[in-house]
Design an enzyme around this catalytic site. Structure first.
Site, PDB file in Angstrom:
ATOM      1  N   SER A 119     -60.164  30.450  65.795  1.00 19.73           N
ATOM      2  CA  SER A 119     -59.945  30.813  67.192  1.00 19.73           C
ATOM      3  C   SER A 119     -59.389  29.605  67.951  1.00 19.73           C
ATOM      4  O   SER A 119     -58.336  29.093  67.604  1.00 19.73           O
ATOM      5  CB  SER A 119     -61.242  31.352  67.809  1.00 19.73           C
ATOM      6  N   GLU A 215     -53.655  35.798  63.744  1.00 17.42           N
ATOM      7  CA  GLU A 215     -54.629  36.772  64.233  1.00 17.42           C
ATOM      8  C   GLU A 215     -54.867  36.482  65.701  1.00 17.42           C
ATOM      9  O   GLU A 215     -54.439  35.451  66.221  1.00 17.42           O
ATOM     10  CB  GLU A 215     -55.937  36.683  63.434  1.00 17.42           C
ATOM     11  N   HIS A 280     -61.170  37.208  64.081  1.00 16.11           N
ATOM     12  CA  HIS A 280     -62.220  37.716  64.962  1.00 16.11           C
ATOM     13  C   HIS A 280     -62.702  39.091  64.500  1.00 16.11           C
ATOM     14  O   HIS A 280     -62.578  40.085  65.207  1.00 16.11           O
ATOM     15  CB  HIS A 280     -61.713  37.809  66.395  1.00 16.11           C
TER      16      HIS A 280
END
Length: 310
Positions: A119, A215, A280
């Protein structure tokens, strides 16, 4: 334009290894941190916590303490000869604010270690590749809700850390958005962070020769379009060998996201594997960055030339 190169692999962990948990980005719920530390102790690791890991920024509640404190925790852990790995507690936002405060010469002198996170930690994956030349692990974080509740996420990270030769082939449950096979060096992370990193001192200018992993979370399709278009216009995807697409959690229904991914990436003429199981999502897999590998988009496999850790 230069190609992505394979990076130096840190050593695998052994029982009793000391791992430091730090918070380079957002604030940490104490109960989730405790749960994550219990998981690490269950692996016969010795987790130590950065002094400011439960900190809060006095003005901006989305930050785990001041930029200086967050940077100091990461640098101190990395430069501690007793620490074998640094595992980020969570993402959120904030790594870009502190990455320029790190003393890269001191961290390089400390030698190779394992860094784990994803992330917002994408900014650190890029920086560690550019500044330290090290393989890093795009994997679950110590206080992540999906990590503390997911046996698959825990087991895959544990295997990568302790017995990386057992997970040299990473299997996804997805299919090929664009079929084919490709070879290259793994890199990537969160799409919005890669777009935000363009032009900074710690980001690679190109994914040429790379297997780019992408992502994201909680983004509307037009924003994903903007990030991808920005990468395309900046030449970041020129010469990329192949793409692996992870999760798009809390985005719009996947059919719409998939149509966008096909529109923006299909013209590159390289294999694209979708729904690869990292990012995630529940049960997220750990993917090493900086390792030579082969992608088989049809089979949904990524096979590393050598284990992620030495």
């Amino acid at each position: 334009m230069s190609r992505v190169e394979a990076l130096r692999r840190p050593a695998r962990l052994a029982p009793g290894a000391r791992v430091a948990v730090v918070a380079p980005s957002g604030p940490i719920p104490e109960e989730r941190l405790r749960a994550g530390l219990d998981v690490l102790r269950g692996w016969d690791l010795d987790p130590v916590v950065g002094p400011h890991v439960l900190g809060r920024h006095g003005q901006f509640g989305y930050l785990a303490g001041s930029d200086a404190d967050r940077a100091a925790d990461l640098q101190s852990a990395w430069c501690d000869p007793a620490v074998d790995a640094v595992i980020c507690a969570r993402g959120g936002y904030g790594a870009q604010r502190m990455v320029d405060l790190l003393d890269w010469e001191a961290m390089r002198a400390a030698g190779p270690k394992v860094l784990v996170g994803f992330s917002d930690i994408t900014a650190l994956h890029e920086a560690f590749a550019v500044r330290l030349g090290l393989v890093t692990l795009h994997g679950p974080m110590a206080a992540g809700v999906d990590f503390v509740k997911s046996a698959r996420a825990q087991n895959h990270l544990r295997a990568t850390l302790f017995a990386p030769e057992t997970v040299r082939t990473i299997h996804s449950d997805g299919t090929a958005l664009v079929p084919g096979r490709a070879r290259g060096i793994t890199l990537g992370g969160c799409l919005s962070l890669l777009a935000a990193d363009l032009g900074t001192p710690h980001a690679r200018p190109s994914a040429r020769g790379g297997l780019l992993c992408l992502e994201d979370v909680g983004e509307e399709t037009y924003r994903l379009d903007r990030y991808l278009t920005q990468l395309l216009r900046a030449g970041r995807l020129d010469g990329v060998s192949g793409l692996l697409l992870g999760s798009w959690a809390e985005c719009e229904p996947y059919d719409g996201v998939r149509a966008l991914l096909a529109d923006r990436l299909g013209g590159l003429g390289v294999p694209v594997a979708e729904q690869f199981g990292f990012g995630h999502c529940a049960d997220a897999l750990t993917v090493p960055f900086g390792v030579a590998a082969e992608l088989d988009a049809d089979a949904g496999t990524l096979t590393l030339d050598e284990p992620a850790l030495s």
